[in-house]
Design a protein around this motif. Sequence first.
Motif, PDB file in Angstrom:
ATOM      1  N   LYS A 271       3.114  10.952  -6.048  1.00  0.00           N
ATOM      2  CA  LYS A 271       3.902  10.621  -4.887  1.00  0.00           C
ATOM      3  C   LYS A 271       5.379  10.559  -5.171  1.00  0.00           C
ATOM      4  O   LYS A 271       6.048   9.645  -4.742  1.00  0.00           O
ATOM      5  CB  LYS A 271       3.421   9.264  -4.383  1.00  0.00           C
ATOM      6  CG  LYS A 271       4.065   8.819  -3.117  1.00  0.00           C
ATOM      7  CD  LYS A 271       3.754   7.407  -2.840  1.00  0.00           C
ATOM      8  CE  LYS A 271       4.679   6.984  -1.740  1.00  0.00           C
ATOM      9  NZ  LYS A 271       4.707   5.645  -1.475  1.00  0.00           N
TER      10      LYS A 271
ATOM     11  N   GLU B  32       0.805  -1.214   0.000  1.00  0.00           N
ATOM     12  CA  GLU B  32       0.000   0.000   0.000  1.00  0.00           C
ATOM     13  C   GLU B  32       0.838   1.264   0.000  1.00  0.00           C
ATOM     14  O   GLU B  32       0.529   2.222  -0.711  1.00  0.00           O
ATOM     15  CB  GLU B  32      -0.924  -0.020   1.227  1.00  0.00           C
ATOM     16  CG  GLU B  32      -1.845   1.181   1.311  1.00  0.00           C
ATOM     17  CD  GLU B  32      -2.768   1.109   2.505  1.00  0.00           C
ATOM     18  OE1 GLU B  32      -3.481   2.091   2.770  1.00  0.00           O
ATOM     19  OE2 GLU B  32      -2.781   0.061   3.192  1.00  0.00           O
ATOM     20  N   ASN B  33       1.905   1.300   0.796  1.00  0.00           N
ATOM     21  CA  ASN B  33       2.711   2.512   0.935  1.00  0.00           C
ATOM     22  C   ASN B  33       4.014   2.459   0.136  1.00  0.00           C
ATOM     23  O   ASN B  33       4.936   3.233   0.385  1.00  0.00           O
ATOM     24  CB  ASN B  33       3.026   2.766   2.414  1.00  0.00           C
ATOM     25  CG  ASN B  33       1.768   3.021   3.228  1.00  0.00           C
ATOM     26  OD1 ASN B  33       0.879   3.732   2.771  1.00  0.00           O
ATOM     27  ND2 ASN B  33       1.689   2.425   4.404  1.00  0.00           N
TER      28      ASN B  33
END
Length: 202
Positions: free
Chosen positions: A201, A115-116
């Motif tokens: 990101k 997820e990260n």
Amino acid sequence: MFMTLFLVLFVLNSTVFGLTCKPSGPAGNLVSLSFSGNHSEVYEVSHSKKVNGYPALVKAEETNQVFQFYECDPPTSKYKRGGQVRSVLNTSMCITPGAVYRFSVENRNFSKYPENADDRISLQPCAHVHGLTMRLQWFMGSETEKNCAWQISQQGWKTDQASDEVVLSENGVALDNQEKLKKRFGHQGRAEEGQGRRSSKK
């Protein structure tokens, strides 16, 4: 505009620590083509930009870096027929996206995993046993109507969603999946110039 990842191409069986692979199709540069086919971009491994310490894949004006799709025997039944994209200069190094898109029972949809994770693509040592790195490096390759190009898409496990849509940022390149981008920008599968190609990101 949406860009789909290709190997544009110009062949040795290889066994790496028990993973049996062979070149499939010719070798060539790593590029992306727009859905309409009238725009392309070239990518290469950077000597200065890194992803978790590994060289990042970045946009280039031109490159002499060459890659080869290797079809491998699936390490377990979790994988479809596919393989790895390896550097011709050093066949122990593989194109490695930072994440896959797996089905989330909780969200009832496909979501990024881990997820990260920093999802930018990098060049990392080729995995030779079943594990997360192998899952990240697992691609499918298919011939196109153009003899000089093979389309490649990250598959991961059979249950993962195939990803071949390029997301471009100043610090590298990531992959997304077509269905997610269609939902984000509408059913036509297209966005305005400059949209859908920036990673939020990086």
